[in-house]
Design a protein around this motif. Structure first.
Motif, PDB file in Angstrom:
ATOM      1  N   VAL A 175      -2.329  -3.610  -2.100  1.00  0.00           N
ATOM      2  CA  VAL A 175      -3.371  -3.230  -2.830  1.00  0.00           C
ATOM      3  C   VAL A 175      -3.208  -4.056  -4.102  1.00  0.00           C
ATOM      4  O   VAL A 175      -2.212  -4.205  -4.871  1.00  0.00           O
ATOM      5  CB  VAL A 175      -3.206  -1.524  -3.385  1.00  0.00           C
ATOM      6  CG1 VAL A 175      -4.027  -0.985  -4.284  1.00  0.00           C
ATOM      7  CG2 VAL A 175      -3.169  -0.776  -1.957  1.00  0.00           C
ATOM      8  N   GLU A 225       0.700  -1.309   0.152  1.00  0.00           N
ATOM      9  CA  GLU A 225      -0.208  -0.009   0.017  1.00  0.00           C
ATOM     10  C   GLU A 225       0.691   1.122  -0.049  1.00  0.00           C
ATOM     11  O   GLU A 225       0.276   2.228  -0.498  1.00  0.00           O
ATOM     12  CB  GLU A 225      -0.922  -0.012   1.103  1.00  0.00           C
ATOM     13  CG  GLU A 225      -1.896   1.090   1.219  1.00  0.00           C
ATOM     14  CD  GLU A 225      -2.958   0.868   2.303  1.00  0.00           C
ATOM     15  OE1 GLU A 225      -4.059   1.491   2.440  1.00  0.00           O
ATOM     16  OE2 GLU A 225      -2.632   0.245   3.320  1.00  0.00           O
ATOM     17  N   ARG A 231      -8.524  -3.817  -1.862  1.00  0.00           N
ATOM     18  CA  ARG A 231      -7.303  -3.295  -1.152  1.00  0.00           C
ATOM     19  C   ARG A 231      -7.736  -4.155   0.200  1.00  0.00           C
ATOM     20  O   ARG A 231      -8.771  -4.770   0.718  1.00  0.00           O
ATOM     21  CB  ARG A 231      -7.616  -1.830  -0.356  1.00  0.00           C
ATOM     22  CG  ARG A 231      -7.247  -0.973  -1.502  1.00  0.00           C
ATOM     23  CD  ARG A 231      -7.598   0.531  -0.839  1.00  0.00           C
ATOM     24  NE  ARG A 231      -7.253   1.708  -1.900  1.00  0.00           N
ATOM     25  CZ  ARG A 231      -6.308   2.369  -1.808  1.00  0.00           C
ATOM     26  NH1 ARG A 231      -5.304   2.201  -1.049  1.00  0.00           N
ATOM     27  NH2 ARG A 231      -5.972   3.156  -2.776  1.00  0.00           N
TER      28      ARG A 231
END
Length: 355
Positions: free
Chosen positions: A298, A258, A293
């Motif tokens: 992600v 992420e 997510r």
């Protein structure tokens, strides 16, 4: 005497960064729900006749097999009638065989033979009726499972409908839970689920969807889904509340940390590090399309290929088209603090001095 000092030429040192490789992982959209556990098979053991209990063959919580006798009811009268019926049957068979042999030689009429055949059939039916009455006074387990609490005592008079105990087949548990009808097109048997029971702590149980209800609730606009969960250690019990995550639309996806995602408004980009013809590591800005997510990761739907390296630490100092120094490649095996403390390999030019 005049001393001339040469000029000093220097280039700024490239910023140090930490990279991570885009990897392929199996992901799925998660739909959360609350569900209630049920035994794969469950029945309330009751009496079918009014009689007193003469024997009890189980204890609370005992495991039994199909066909095991759980309780016996008083049946002395039925046993006496059974012996009488067996004697009548033996006599009826003898009479039939005797008349049959006489009828073959013409010494007895066909009508007499028919009468003896009728008596034999009636005697057999009477015997079967008594045997059925005896069977009603022996209550057996219909399937393998565990009995619940015993609700009766020896010598008690029970009537039809009185609860003796319960029996649950807990080898496999059924988990029923509602799912919004919005997800109905993607619901199908075989989808995986993950479930946790607050009463059992953080332990996760895996299962799969077995069936989907044919009706949508007109009030909640949800559809009832049933999943099956193996229960080899018998930890799960009927009635437990469970938090369910339905793994919808499972697929192979490109995943990045992420921290690699740079967001400006609705646009998402990453800084990809590539080696140029001179061997320098250059940062390049790449627009990407993000999807699912999950904690720390992600999904990249478009714009990035598996194996490409993206900057996860130091992106604030890196500039597109400019060289960077790779401190480390984060594969998840070491903490970030250790990777940050690791010295980077020098990629910049040495400072030159001209005398």
């Amino acid at each position: 005497m005049l001393l001339v000092v040469g000029s000093v030429s220097a280039q700024p040192q490239a910023p140090g960064v930490i990279l991570s490789e885009a990897r392929v992982a199996t992901v799925a959209d998660r739909v959360e729900a609350l569900g209630t556990l049920r035994a794969n098979e469950s029945v309330t053991i009751t009496a079918t006749v009014t009689e007193t209990l003469s024997a009890i063959h189980f204890n609370d919580g005992q495991r039994v097999e199909a066909g095991d006798i759980l309780v016996e009811m008083t049946s002395r009268e039925q046993h006496a009638r059974l012996e009488e019926a067996k004697a009548r049957l033996a006599e009826a068979e003898q009479q039939f065989e005797r008349v049959k042999s006489l009828e073959a030689t013409g010494s007895a009429s066909a009508s007499l033979l028919d009468e003896r055949r009728r008596d034999l059939r009636a005697t057999r039916a009477a015997l079967a009726a008594i045997e059925s009455q005896l069977a009603d006074r022996l209550i057996k387990a219909p399937f393998d499972g565990v009995v619940g609490l015993r609700n009766i005592s020896l010598g008690a008079l029970v009537e039809p409908g009185d609860v003796i105990t319960t029996l649950d087949d807990d080898r496999v548990m059924k988990l029923d839970f509602p799912v919004p009808s919005l997800f109905l097109p993607s619901l199908a048997p075989g989808l995986s689920i993950e479930a946790q029971a607050p009463a059992l702590g953080d332990q996760a149980f895996e299962g799969e969807v077995a069936s989907v209800s044919s009706r949508v609730d007109p009030v909640t606009r949800s559809v009832q889904v049933r999943a099956l969960i193996e229960n080899p250690e018998r930890q799960l019990r009927p009635g437990l509340l469970m938090r369910v995550e339905l793994l919808r639309d499972p697929r192979e996806a490109v995943m990045v940390p992420e921290a690699a995602i740079l967001q400006r408004g609705k646009d998402h980009t990453v800084l990809v590090v590539e080696e140029d013809a001179e061997g320098q590591m250059l940062a390049q800005r790449r627009p990407v399309q993000v999807g699912l997510r999950r904690p720390g990761e992600v999904e990249i739907v478009a714009g990035l290929s598996p194996g490409e390296r993206v900057i996860t630490h130091g992106a604030d100092k890196a500039r597109p088209g400019q060289p960077v120094q790779v401190r480390a490649v984060d594969d998840g095996s070491r903490p970030l603090s250790e990777l940050i403390a690791q010295p980077a390999e020098s990629t910049g030019d040495e400072t030159e001095r001209t005398p």
